[in-house]
Scaffold this motif. Structure first.
Motif, mmCIF file in Angstrom:
data_model
loop_
_atom_site.group_PDB
_atom_site.id
_atom_site.type_symbol
_atom_site.label_atom_id
_atom_site.label_comp_id
_atom_site.label_asym_id
_atom_site.label_seq_id
_atom_site.Cartn_x
_atom_site.Cartn_y
_atom_site.Cartn_z
ATOM 1 N N ARG A 2 0.841 -1.188 0.000
ATOM 2 C CA ARG A 2 0.000 0.000 0.000
ATOM 3 C C ARG A 2 0.882 1.246 0.000
ATOM 4 O O ARG A 2 1.609 1.506 0.968
ATOM 5 C CB ARG A 2 -0.908 -0.015 1.221
ATOM 6 C CG ARG A 2 -1.862 -1.212 1.269
ATOM 7 C CD ARG A 2 -2.454 -1.399 2.645
ATOM 8 N NE ARG A 2 -1.406 -1.639 3.635
ATOM 9 C CZ ARG A 2 -1.628 -1.716 4.948
ATOM 10 N NH1 ARG A 2 -2.839 -1.568 5.420
ATOM 11 N NH2 ARG A 2 -0.622 -1.932 5.773
ATOM 12 N N ARG A 39 -3.743 10.753 5.847
ATOM 13 C CA ARG A 39 -3.955 9.528 5.080
ATOM 14 C C ARG A 39 -2.812 8.518 5.183
ATOM 15 O O ARG A 39 -2.853 7.482 4.500
ATOM 16 C CB ARG A 39 -4.170 9.897 3.594
ATOM 17 C CG ARG A 39 -5.320 10.868 3.349
ATOM 18 C CD ARG A 39 -6.656 10.163 3.263
ATOM 19 N NE ARG A 39 -6.743 9.379 2.042
ATOM 20 C CZ ARG A 39 -7.077 9.895 0.860
ATOM 21 N NH1 ARG A 39 -7.341 11.190 0.731
ATOM 22 N NH2 ARG A 39 -7.148 9.118 -0.203
ATOM 23 N N HIS A 40 -1.804 8.776 5.973
ATOM 24 C CA HIS A 40 -0.646 7.877 6.008
ATOM 25 C C HIS A 40 -0.878 6.619 6.832
ATOM 26 O O HIS A 40 -0.130 5.657 6.719
ATOM 27 C CB HIS A 40 0.575 8.600 6.578
ATOM 28 C CG HIS A 40 0.478 8.856 8.059
ATOM 29 N ND1 HIS A 40 -0.165 9.965 8.563
ATOM 30 C CD2 HIS A 40 0.904 8.151 9.133
ATOM 31 C CE1 HIS A 40 -0.107 9.928 9.885
ATOM 32 N NE2 HIS A 40 0.524 8.851 10.256
ATOM 33 N N HIS A 41 -1.930 6.595 7.649
ATOM 34 C CA HIS A 41 -2.084 5.558 8.669
ATOM 35 C C HIS A 41 -2.097 4.133 8.137
ATOM 36 O O HIS A 41 -1.483 3.246 8.724
ATOM 37 C CB HIS A 41 -3.381 5.797 9.463
ATOM 38 C CG HIS A 41 -3.477 7.167 10.045
ATOM 39 N ND1 HIS A 41 -4.034 8.222 9.355
ATOM 40 C CD2 HIS A 41 -3.068 7.658 11.236
ATOM 41 C CE1 HIS A 41 -3.969 9.308 10.104
ATOM 42 N NE2 HIS A 41 -3.398 9.001 11.242
ATOM 43 N N ASP A 42 -2.784 3.902 7.029
ATOM 44 C CA ASP A 42 -2.942 2.534 6.535
ATOM 45 C C ASP A 42 -2.040 2.238 5.346
ATOM 46 O O ASP A 42 -2.291 1.329 4.570
ATOM 47 C CB ASP A 42 -4.396 2.263 6.164
ATOM 48 C CG ASP A 42 -4.882 3.180 5.050
ATOM 49 O OD1 ASP A 42 -4.186 4.170 4.739
ATOM 50 O OD2 ASP A 42 -5.957 2.900 4.483
ATOM 51 N N ARG A 43 -0.972 2.999 5.196
ATOM 52 C CA ARG A 43 -0.050 2.803 4.073
ATOM 53 C C ARG A 43 1.240 2.134 4.553
ATOM 54 O O ARG A 43 1.680 2.329 5.678
ATOM 55 C CB ARG A 43 0.301 4.141 3.431
ATOM 56 C CG ARG A 43 -0.877 4.903 2.860
ATOM 57 C CD ARG A 43 -1.371 4.292 1.549
ATOM 58 N NE ARG A 43 -2.601 3.522 1.708
ATOM 59 C CZ ARG A 43 -3.209 2.900 0.724
ATOM 60 N NH1 ARG A 43 -2.717 2.920 -0.498
ATOM 61 N NH2 ARG A 43 -4.313 2.234 0.946
ATOM 62 N N ASP A 44 1.852 1.338 3.672
ATOM 63 C CA ASP A 44 3.108 0.663 3.986
ATOM 64 C C ASP A 44 4.318 1.530 3.694
ATOM 65 O O ASP A 44 5.399 1.318 4.264
ATOM 66 C CB ASP A 44 3.220 -0.640 3.181
ATOM 67 C CG ASP A 44 2.112 -1.623 3.522
ATOM 68 O OD1 ASP A 44 1.900 -1.864 4.720
ATOM 69 O OD2 ASP A 44 1.460 -2.138 2.596
ATOM 70 N N SER A 68 4.841 8.576 13.403
ATOM 71 C CA SER A 68 4.787 7.352 12.618
ATOM 72 C C SER A 68 6.176 6.893 12.204
ATOM 73 O O SER A 68 7.068 7.707 11.954
ATOM 74 C CB SER A 68 3.937 7.583 11.355
ATOM 75 O OG SER A 68 3.975 6.464 10.499
ATOM 76 N N THR A 70 6.284 4.755 9.560
ATOM 77 C CA THR A 70 6.058 4.311 8.189
ATOM 78 C C THR A 70 7.222 4.760 7.306
ATOM 79 O O THR A 70 7.621 5.925 7.360
ATOM 80 C CB THR A 70 4.753 4.909 7.640
ATOM 81 O OG1 THR A 70 3.668 4.504 8.461
ATOM 82 C CG2 THR A 70 4.506 4.454 6.206
ATOM 83 N N GLU A 177 -3.252 8.387 16.149
ATOM 84 C CA GLU A 177 -3.840 7.049 16.071
ATOM 85 C C GLU A 177 -5.332 7.036 16.377
ATOM 86 O O GLU A 177 -6.077 6.241 15.808
ATOM 87 C CB GLU A 177 -3.103 6.102 17.017
ATOM 88 C CG GLU A 177 -1.663 5.828 16.597
ATOM 89 C CD GLU A 177 -1.045 4.672 17.350
ATOM 90 O OE1 GLU A 177 -1.788 3.771 17.791
ATOM 91 O OE2 GLU A 177 0.182 4.674 17.504
ATOM 92 N N GLY A 180 -6.826 10.526 14.084
ATOM 93 C CA GLY A 180 -6.409 10.541 12.693
ATOM 94 C C GLY A 180 -5.650 11.777 12.270
ATOM 95 O O GLY A 180 -5.310 11.927 11.103
#
Length: 219
Positions: A2, A39-44, A68, A70, A177, A180
């Motif tokens: 992602r 929008r970074h939360h669910d990205r790899d 984060s 990430t 977290e 958001g």
């Protein structure tokens, strides 16, 4: 994988997104720093341009690193050594200069995601000072078996601390977290919810305030 592309040039973002999708990646794109922080939360992995319509990418990178781990690859037209060094010092995992060579970019994405240590598996049950927090069932029970009635947001706040029990967690990370966005106007809501959680737990001292930083759930 992602991927979040943070790029305000539509043609560059479209070409990069199409190329990444063609190699099997799930791609999302935003064109501003504000949206990147949302929008970074669910990205790899995040591909971050430094020239954004609402400000400097360096500031976005600094804020991302506050909340984060990430992986972030800076993808920019700036080829000067000063920008490269600054980005790496701020926490970028790699620095790629445009024009982008797709095969090289894919290799760099694979490299930075491999370097990140896998998150340690968290136990579903957290026991501390007469309280049992069940992260999977989203319940909190006192030592005598009495349920602690938390709202969904209150439990989410407590869960952030419980997953890192005994460790200091920054205020920004909790906001990121649970709400958001670590840098929006959620601070007042945070204070209200934290007060409610403390009042419902058997002891308000279970959550320690670390002045100027954040909070810790005592082990």
């Amino acid at each position: 994988m992602r991927v979040l592309i943070v790029e305000d040039d539509d043609s560059v973002a479209s070409a990069l997104g199409d190329a990444l999708r063609a190699t099997g990646h799930d791609v999302d794109r935003v064109d501003s720093g504000v949206d990147a922080l949302l929008r970074h939360h669910d990205r790899d992995v995040v591909l971050l341009d430094l020239g954004l319509r609402d400000g400097d990418g360096f500031d976005v990178l600094r804020k991302l690193r506050q909340v984060s781990r990430t992986p972030v690859l800076v993808v920019t037209a700036r080829s000067d050594e000063r920008s490269t060094v600054r980005a790496l010092h701020l926490g970028a995992d790699d620095y790629v200069v445009k024009p982008i060579r797709l095969r090289e970019l894919l290799a760099r994405i694979d490299a930075v995601t491999r370097r990140r240590p896998a998150s340690s598996t968290q136990a579903d049950l957290v026991h501390t000072n007469g309280v049992t927090i069940d992260l999977a069932a989203r319940t909190v029970v006192a030592r005598d078996g009495t349920p602690v009635p938390l709202t969904a947001k209150e439990f989410a706040l407590l869960a952030v601390l419980a997953r890192r029990i005994g460790t200091a967690v920054s205020r920004q990370q909790i906001l990121d977290e649970v709400w958001g966005d670590a840098f929006a106007a959620a601070s007042r809501s945070f204070d209200v919810h934290l007060t409610q959680v403390r009042s419902k737990l058997p002891s308000a001292e279970l959550i320690t305030t670390i002045r100027g930083f954040g909070y810790r759930l005592e082990a």
